[in-house]
Design an enzyme around this catalytic site. Structure first.
Site, PDB file in Angstrom:
ATOM      1  N   ASP A 155      24.443  22.295  80.653  1.00  0.00           N
ATOM      2  CA  ASP A 155      23.043  22.579  80.368  1.00  0.00           C
ATOM      3  C   ASP A 155      22.197  21.396  80.873  1.00  0.00           C
ATOM      4  O   ASP A 155      22.378  20.946  81.996  1.00  0.00           O
ATOM      5  CB  ASP A 155      22.874  22.853  78.860  1.00  0.00           C
ATOM      6  CG  ASP A 155      21.497  23.331  78.449  1.00  0.00           C
ATOM      7  OD1 ASP A 155      21.194  24.522  78.664  1.00  0.00           O
ATOM      8  OD2 ASP A 155      20.735  22.516  77.907  1.00  0.00           O
ATOM      9  N   HIS A 168      26.693  31.217  77.696  1.00  0.00           N
ATOM     10  CA  HIS A 168      26.145  29.886  77.959  1.00  0.00           C
ATOM     11  C   HIS A 168      26.946  28.748  77.329  1.00  0.00           C
ATOM     12  O   HIS A 168      27.020  27.657  77.887  1.00  0.00           O
ATOM     13  CB  HIS A 168      24.703  29.835  77.454  1.00  0.00           C
ATOM     14  CG  HIS A 168      24.024  28.523  77.711  1.00  0.00           C
ATOM     15  ND1 HIS A 168      23.712  28.096  78.985  1.00  0.00           N
ATOM     16  CD2 HIS A 168      23.615  27.540  76.869  1.00  0.00           C
ATOM     17  CE1 HIS A 168      23.124  26.910  78.908  1.00  0.00           C
ATOM     18  NE2 HIS A 168      23.053  26.548  77.648  1.00  0.00           N
TER      19      HIS A 168
END
Length: 323
Positions: A106, A300
Site C-alpha cells: 500500500d 488488498h
C-alpha cells in the site's frame, strides 16, 4: 501468535518503534506498512523470513502506532516523500546497516519504490506488495483523481484536514472492522458495476449499518484488539497526512530520474480493486531487473489474506537473490 515488543531508534526527528525477528547477522529486510496499518501487519511474514535466515525489520511508520508523529495542520508537509524516505535511511543509520532490502505494501510500497530513487546506495533490493512502481504523471494527481472520480473519492475526501480522522476515531474498533475485510467481489465483477458505484467513495459505505458491509471479516478478536489499541493511541491524523502530500510529492519529484536499478520483486493481488495487477504492465521500463507474480483470489490485505502464498514468494526470491 506472539508479536515482538519494539525497540526504539531516533531517526530524522522522530522516535521510531522498530520490531525485529531473525538473526542480527542475517540479510536485513525492512518491511513498510500502509494505511491504516502498523508494523503488526507483517506479523505473518516476519517469522517466515526469520526462519529462512533473514533479519526481519518492521517499523511503525511516521504517524502510526508507537512511533506517532507531529500533529496539527502545520505539520502536514512533514509527511511528504522526502521525510518518509529519509526516515528509513535514518533507520539504517541507527541500526548500523549499510543497505537493506525494502518491502512495502500500500503506501509503504510507494515509499520503498522511492527509496532507490532518493537513497540508491542504501537499497539492496525492493519488494512491492500490491503497490507497483508508479511513474510521475503529467498532472497533479489529486486534480486527476478529482476529475475522474469526484469529491467523494476517498483520497480526494482525505484532503480536508481533520474531517476523515474524526469520523474514523469516533469508534476505532468499528473503523478497523470496516477496513479489514476480504474483497467482497472479483475484480472482473467490480468492473461490471455502473460507473457511479466505482468512484471509490468508501465513506458512504462506512456510514451504513455494519450488517450491510460486503466481504468477510479478516481479523480475529486478538488481532482486532491489537489494531484498535494502536489507533486509539495514535489516531488517524498522521496516516491520513500521507495522502495530503500527493500534490506536494508530485511537485517535489519533478525532474527526478525514474530508474530502479536494484533487483526487484512485484507481487500483485488478483482482486485488489485499487492497486490492480494490470498497473504493473510496463514496469520493466523503470525497473529493469524485475520479477512479477500475481496471487489469485486475494484482495488488498495480502499479508493477512494470503500469508502463506506471500511468504513463499518473498522467501523464494530472497534466497535466490540474496541467500
Amino acid at each position: 501468535m506472539t508479536f515482538p515488543e519494539p525497540h526504539y531508534v531516533d531517526t530524522n526527528g522522530i522516535r521510531m518503534a522498530v520490531y525485529e525477528q531473525g538473526p542480527k547477522d542475517g540479510v536485513p529486510v525492512v518491511m513498510c506498512h500502509g494505511f491504516p496499518e502498523i508494523a503488526y501487519s507483517w506479523r505473518h511474514q516476519m517469522p517466515a523470513l526469520a526462519k529462512a535466515g533473514f533479519r526481519a525489520i518492521a517499523p511503525d511508520m511516521r504517524g502510526y502506532g508507537r512511533t506517532g508523529g507531529p500533529k496539527g495542520e502545520d505539520a502536514v508537509p512533514l509527511y511528504d516523500i522526502h521525510h518518509l524516505t529519509d526516515d528509513l535511511a535514518g533507520l539504517l543509520d541507527a541500526l548500523e546497516l549499510d543497505k537493506a532490502i525494502f518491502a512495502g505494501h500500500d503506501w509503504g510500497g510507494m515509499v520503498v519504490w522511492q527509496m532507490p530513487l532518493r537513497h540508491a546506495d542504501r537499497v539492496a533490493g525492493v519488494i512491492g506488495v500490491n503497490t507497483p512502481f508508479i511513474p510521475r504523471g503529467p498532472i497533479d494527481p489529486i486534480e486527476g483523481m478529482r476529475a475522474v472520480f469526484g469529491e467523494d473519492m476517498y483520497i480526494v475526501y482525505f484532503q480536508q484536514f481533520g474531517v476523515a480522522e474524526k469520523i474514523f476515531e469516533k469508534d476505532v474498533a468499528r473503523s478497523m472492522r470496516f477496513w479489514y475485510r476480504k474483497s467482497p467481489m472479483k475484480l472482473a465483477d467490480f468492473d461490471k458495476l455502473p460507473a457511479e458505484e466505482k468512484n471509490l467513495s468508501f465513506l458512504k459505505s462506512f456510514a451504513t449499518d455494519e450488517s450491510t458491509w460486503g466481504g468477510e471479516q479478516l481479523l480475529n478478536a486478538e488481532e482486532l484488539a491489537y489494531y484498535t489499541k494502536a489507533f486509539e493511541t495514535s489516531g488517524y491524523e498522521g496516516g491520513i497526512n500521507w495522502y495530503r502530500n500527493f500534490t506536494r510529492n508530485w511537485q517535489l519529484t519533478e525532474g527526478q530520474t525514474e530508474k530502479v536499478t536494484a533487483p526487484s520483486l512485484m507481487i500483485s493481488a488478483a482482486d485488489d480493486i485499487v492497486l490492480r495487477p494490470e498497473m504493473t504492465i510496463g514496469m520493466e521500463q523503470y525497473v529493469p531487473d524485475l520479477e512479477k507474480h500475481v496471487i489469485p483470489d486475494c484482495g488488498h490485505w495480502t499479508q493477512s489474506e494470503k500469508p502463506e502464498e506471500l511468504n513463499a514468494l518473498m522467501v523464494d526470491w530472497l534466497k535466490r537473490r540474496f541467500g
